[in-house]
Scaffold this motif. Structure first.
Motif, PDB file in Angstrom:
ATOM      1  N   ARG A  39      10.448 -10.151  33.747  1.00  0.00           N
ATOM      2  CA  ARG A  39      11.353  -9.360  33.186  1.00  0.00           C
ATOM      3  C   ARG A  39      10.758  -9.108  31.626  1.00  0.00           C
ATOM      4  O   ARG A  39      10.619 -10.178  30.830  1.00  0.00           O
ATOM      5  CB  ARG A  39      12.884 -10.051  32.776  1.00  0.00           C
ATOM      6  CG  ARG A  39      13.752  -9.546  31.912  1.00  0.00           C
ATOM      7  CD  ARG A  39      15.142 -10.229  31.608  1.00  0.00           C
ATOM      8  NE  ARG A  39      15.954  -9.358  30.744  1.00  0.00           N
ATOM      9  CZ  ARG A  39      16.881 -10.147  30.016  1.00  0.00           C
ATOM     10  NH1 ARG A  39      17.190 -11.497  30.125  1.00  0.00           N
ATOM     11  NH2 ARG A  39      17.542  -9.433  29.056  1.00  0.00           N
ATOM     12  N   VAL A  40      10.716  -7.856  31.297  1.00  0.00           N
ATOM     13  CA  VAL A  40      10.201  -7.212  30.067  1.00  0.00           C
ATOM     14  C   VAL A  40      11.284  -6.410  29.453  1.00  0.00           C
ATOM     15  O   VAL A  40      11.869  -5.787  29.992  1.00  0.00           O
ATOM     16  CB  VAL A  40       8.898  -6.520  30.389  1.00  0.00           C
ATOM     17  CG1 VAL A  40       8.347  -5.760  29.090  1.00  0.00           C
ATOM     18  CG2 VAL A  40       7.797  -7.017  31.171  1.00  0.00           C
ATOM     19  N   ASN A  41      11.614  -6.859  28.205  1.00  0.00           N
ATOM     20  CA  ASN A  41      12.314  -6.129  27.389  1.00  0.00           C
ATOM     21  C   ASN A  41      11.864  -5.626  26.049  1.00  0.00           C
ATOM     22  O   ASN A  41      11.155  -6.418  25.422  1.00  0.00           O
ATOM     23  CB  ASN A  41      13.436  -7.220  26.917  1.00  0.00           C
ATOM     24  CG  ASN A  41      14.594  -6.495  26.227  1.00  0.00           C
ATOM     25  OD1 ASN A  41      15.098  -5.465  26.482  1.00  0.00           O
ATOM     26  ND2 ASN A  41      15.073  -7.092  24.921  1.00  0.00           N
ATOM     27  N   ALA A  42      11.959  -4.241  25.803  1.00  0.00           N
ATOM     28  CA  ALA A  42      11.399  -3.752  24.610  1.00  0.00           C
ATOM     29  C   ALA A  42      12.447  -3.325  23.587  1.00  0.00           C
ATOM     30  O   ALA A  42      13.405  -2.718  24.001  1.00  0.00           O
ATOM     31  CB  ALA A  42      10.671  -2.657  25.114  1.00  0.00           C
ATOM     32  N   ASN A  43      12.463  -3.751  22.496  1.00  0.00           N
ATOM     33  CA  ASN A  43      13.466  -3.516  21.369  1.00  0.00           C
ATOM     34  C   ASN A  43      12.538  -2.854  20.235  1.00  0.00           C
ATOM     35  O   ASN A  43      12.093  -3.720  19.423  1.00  0.00           O
ATOM     36  CB  ASN A  43      14.136  -4.837  21.052  1.00  0.00           C
ATOM     37  CG  ASN A  43      15.247  -4.540  20.006  1.00  0.00           C
ATOM     38  OD1 ASN A  43      15.616  -3.509  19.516  1.00  0.00           O
ATOM     39  ND2 ASN A  43      15.934  -5.476  19.694  1.00  0.00           N
ATOM     40  N   ILE A  47       8.293  -6.794  21.793  1.00  0.00           N
ATOM     41  CA  ILE A  47       8.314  -7.235  23.395  1.00  0.00           C
ATOM     42  C   ILE A  47       8.641  -8.632  23.442  1.00  0.00           C
ATOM     43  O   ILE A  47       8.370  -9.542  22.965  1.00  0.00           O
ATOM     44  CB  ILE A  47       6.988  -6.647  23.806  1.00  0.00           C
ATOM     45  CG1 ILE A  47       6.563  -5.382  23.581  1.00  0.00           C
ATOM     46  CG2 ILE A  47       6.972  -7.044  25.294  1.00  0.00           C
ATOM     47  CD1 ILE A  47       7.358  -4.384  24.363  1.00  0.00           C
ATOM     48  N   ASP A  48       9.556  -8.729  24.403  1.00  0.00           N
ATOM     49  CA  ASP A  48      10.080  -9.968  24.976  1.00  0.00           C
ATOM     50  C   ASP A  48       9.719  -9.901  26.619  1.00  0.00           C
ATOM     51  O   ASP A  48       9.890  -8.975  27.120  1.00  0.00           O
ATOM     52  CB  ASP A  48      11.452 -10.247  24.784  1.00  0.00           C
ATOM     53  CG  ASP A  48      11.796 -10.637  23.475  1.00  0.00           C
ATOM     54  OD1 ASP A  48      11.415 -11.502  22.750  1.00  0.00           O
ATOM     55  OD2 ASP A  48      12.521  -9.534  22.849  1.00  0.00           O
ATOM     56  N   ALA A  49       9.151 -11.194  26.935  1.00  0.00           N
ATOM     57  CA  ALA A  49       8.925 -11.158  28.437  1.00  0.00           C
ATOM     58  C   ALA A  49       8.978 -12.363  28.773  1.00  0.00           C
ATOM     59  O   ALA A  49       8.683 -13.462  28.251  1.00  0.00           O
ATOM     60  CB  ALA A  49       7.330 -10.834  28.685  1.00  0.00           C
ATOM     61  N   TRP A  50       9.431 -12.295  30.115  1.00  0.00           N
ATOM     62  CA  TRP A  50       9.909 -13.899  30.675  1.00  0.00           C
ATOM     63  C   TRP A  50       9.488 -13.878  32.385  1.00  0.00           C
ATOM     64  O   TRP A  50       9.356 -12.583  32.872  1.00  0.00           O
ATOM     65  CB  TRP A  50      11.359 -14.020  30.851  1.00  0.00           C
ATOM     66  CG  TRP A  50      12.089 -14.101  29.664  1.00  0.00           C
ATOM     67  CD1 TRP A  50      12.273 -15.112  28.742  1.00  0.00           C
ATOM     68  CD2 TRP A  50      12.809 -13.024  28.776  1.00  0.00           C
ATOM     69  NE1 TRP A  50      12.880 -14.910  27.684  1.00  0.00           N
ATOM     70  CE2 TRP A  50      13.050 -13.365  27.615  1.00  0.00           C
ATOM     71  CE3 TRP A  50      12.743 -11.638  29.159  1.00  0.00           C
ATOM     72  CZ2 TRP A  50      13.787 -12.632  26.649  1.00  0.00           C
ATOM     73  CZ3 TRP A  50      13.243 -10.759  28.064  1.00  0.00           C
ATOM     74  CH2 TRP A  50      13.790 -11.232  26.944  1.00  0.00           C
ATOM     75  N   ASN A  63      14.844 -17.893  32.926  1.00  0.00           N
ATOM     76  CA  ASN A  63      13.838 -17.225  32.415  1.00  0.00           C
ATOM     77  C   ASN A  63      12.888 -18.073  31.708  1.00  0.00           C
ATOM     78  O   ASN A  63      13.065 -18.793  30.625  1.00  0.00           O
ATOM     79  CB  ASN A  63      14.144 -16.082  31.473  1.00  0.00           C
ATOM     80  CG  ASN A  63      15.077 -15.076  32.268  1.00  0.00           C
ATOM     81  OD1 ASN A  63      14.710 -14.840  33.615  1.00  0.00           O
ATOM     82  ND2 ASN A  63      15.895 -14.601  31.539  1.00  0.00           N
ATOM     83  N   ARG A  69       9.513 -11.577  20.825  1.00  0.00           N
ATOM     84  CA  ARG A  69       9.406 -10.597  19.802  1.00  0.00           C
ATOM     85  C   ARG A  69       8.024 -10.444  19.333  1.00  0.00           C
ATOM     86  O   ARG A  69       7.629 -10.558  18.189  1.00  0.00           O
ATOM     87  CB  ARG A  69      10.280 -11.537  18.767  1.00  0.00           C
ATOM     88  CG  ARG A  69      11.571 -11.747  19.022  1.00  0.00           C
ATOM     89  CD  ARG A  69      12.369 -10.712  19.403  1.00  0.00           C
ATOM     90  NE  ARG A  69      12.589  -9.645  18.029  1.00  0.00           N
ATOM     91  CZ  ARG A  69      13.154  -8.653  18.277  1.00  0.00           C
ATOM     92  NH1 ARG A  69      13.274  -8.023  19.445  1.00  0.00           N
ATOM     93  NH2 ARG A  69      13.500  -7.765  17.102  1.00  0.00           N
ATOM     94  N   GLU A  84       4.713  -5.600  33.508  1.00  0.00           N
ATOM     95  CA  GLU A  84       5.653  -4.807  33.850  1.00  0.00           C
ATOM     96  C   GLU A  84       5.492  -4.313  35.577  1.00  0.00           C
ATOM     97  O   GLU A  84       6.454  -3.824  36.034  1.00  0.00           O
ATOM     98  CB  GLU A  84       5.273  -3.259  33.122  1.00  0.00           C
ATOM     99  CG  GLU A  84       5.743  -3.423  31.699  1.00  0.00           C
ATOM    100  CD  GLU A  84       5.633  -2.138  30.871  1.00  0.00           C
ATOM    101  OE1 GLU A  84       6.176  -1.898  30.117  1.00  0.00           O
ATOM    102  OE2 GLU A  84       4.602  -1.414  31.280  1.00  0.00           O
TER     103      GLU A  84
END
Length: 208
Positions: A39-43, A47-50, A63, A69, A84
Motif C-alpha cells: 500500500r503506497v500513500n502519497a501526501n 510517501i508512506d508505504a506498507w 500494515n 513520511r 506501486e
C-alpha cells in the motif's frame, strides 16, 4: 580417492516469517501472513508505504511499515515503481526481513522449510574422499544446520554428531555446537568420507 568434491548449496526459505499480532476481529494473538501486496500513500511530496499482511484465520489486515513520511526525491524511481506495482521480488525481500518485523511487532514465528539448489564447483564423484559443502542463503532461516544436513544427505543427526566427534566432520567458521545452530551464509561443512560404506550415496544426495 584423494580428491575433494566441492558443492555449493544455495538455500531458499520456502515460508516467510509470520508476525504474531493481536487481531481485533478474532480477539486474540494470531499469526499474519504476507499478502505480497504493498500500500503506497502519497501526501504531497511525502510517501508512506506498507507491506500488507492478513490474519490467517479471518483475513483482517495489518500494515508492515516500509517507508514513513519519506521525501519522494529520496526514493529511487525504480524502488517506487516496484512498490506501486507490487513487485514480488521486493515483497519477498521485505517479508523475510525478520529483524525489521520484530522491531515493529516483537514476536515473529519463523519456519524451517527450505529448498536447496546444488551446484558442483570442483571435483568428481568417483575420486572424492572429502565432501565440502559451501552454503549460501538467499534469506535467513531458522533451520538448524544438523537438520539441513540430515534431510539433504539422508543421514541421521546422531551420525553427524558422531562424525564430528571423530573429527571427520568440521564446520567453518567453528563455534560451540555449530551443528545445532541455524544454517548461515558463508558456512563451509567438510565431511571425510574415507571408509564410509555409503560414500557414493551421500555424495549423490549432496548433489555430486
Amino acid at each position: 580417492m584423494s580428491g575433494h568434491l566441492r558443492i555449493r548449496w544455495t538455500i531458499v526459505p520456502s515460508t516467510a516469517p509470520q508476525p504474531l499480532i493481536n487481531c481485533n476481529r478474532c480477539g486474540g494473538l494470531k499469526p499474519y501472513r504476507c499478502s505480497g501486496r504493498f500500500r503506497v500513500n502519497a501526501n504531497g511530496k511525502r510517501i508512506d508505504a506498507w507491506l500488507i499482511y492478513r490474519c490467517v484465520d479471518c483475513d483482517n489486515s495489518w500494515n508492515f511499515g516500509i517507508l514513513e513520511r519519506c521525501s519522494r526525491r529520496d526514493i529511487e524511481p525504480a524502488r517506487l515503481a516496484a512498490l506501486e506495482s507490487n513487485d514480488p521480488v521486493l515483497a519477498y525481500r521485505h517479508a523475510f526481513d525478520v529483524i525489521a518485523l520484530r522491531r515493529q511487532v516483537g514476536r515473529v514465528e519463523e519456519f524451517p522449510d527450505v529448498a536447496v539448489r546444488k551446484e558442483v564447483l570442483e571435483g568428481t564423484r568417483e575420486s572424492a574422499a572429502v565432501l565440502e559443502l559451501r552454503l549460501g542463503l538467499e534469506m535467513s532461516t531458522s533451520l538448524r544446520l544438523d537438520r539441513l544436513l540430515s534431510g539433504e544427505l539422508s543421514i541421521s543427526r546422531s551420525r553427524l554428531q558422531a562424525l564430528e566427534e571423530k573429527r571427520l566432520l568440521s564446520v567453518d567458521p567453528e563455534g560451540a555446537k555449530a551443528l545445532r545452530k541455524p544454517a548461515r551464509q558463508g558456512t563451509t561443512v567438510r565431511i571425510d568420507l574415507v571408509g564410509e560404506d555409503d560414500r557414493q550415496a551421500i555424495i549423490s544426495a549432496a548433489g555430486g
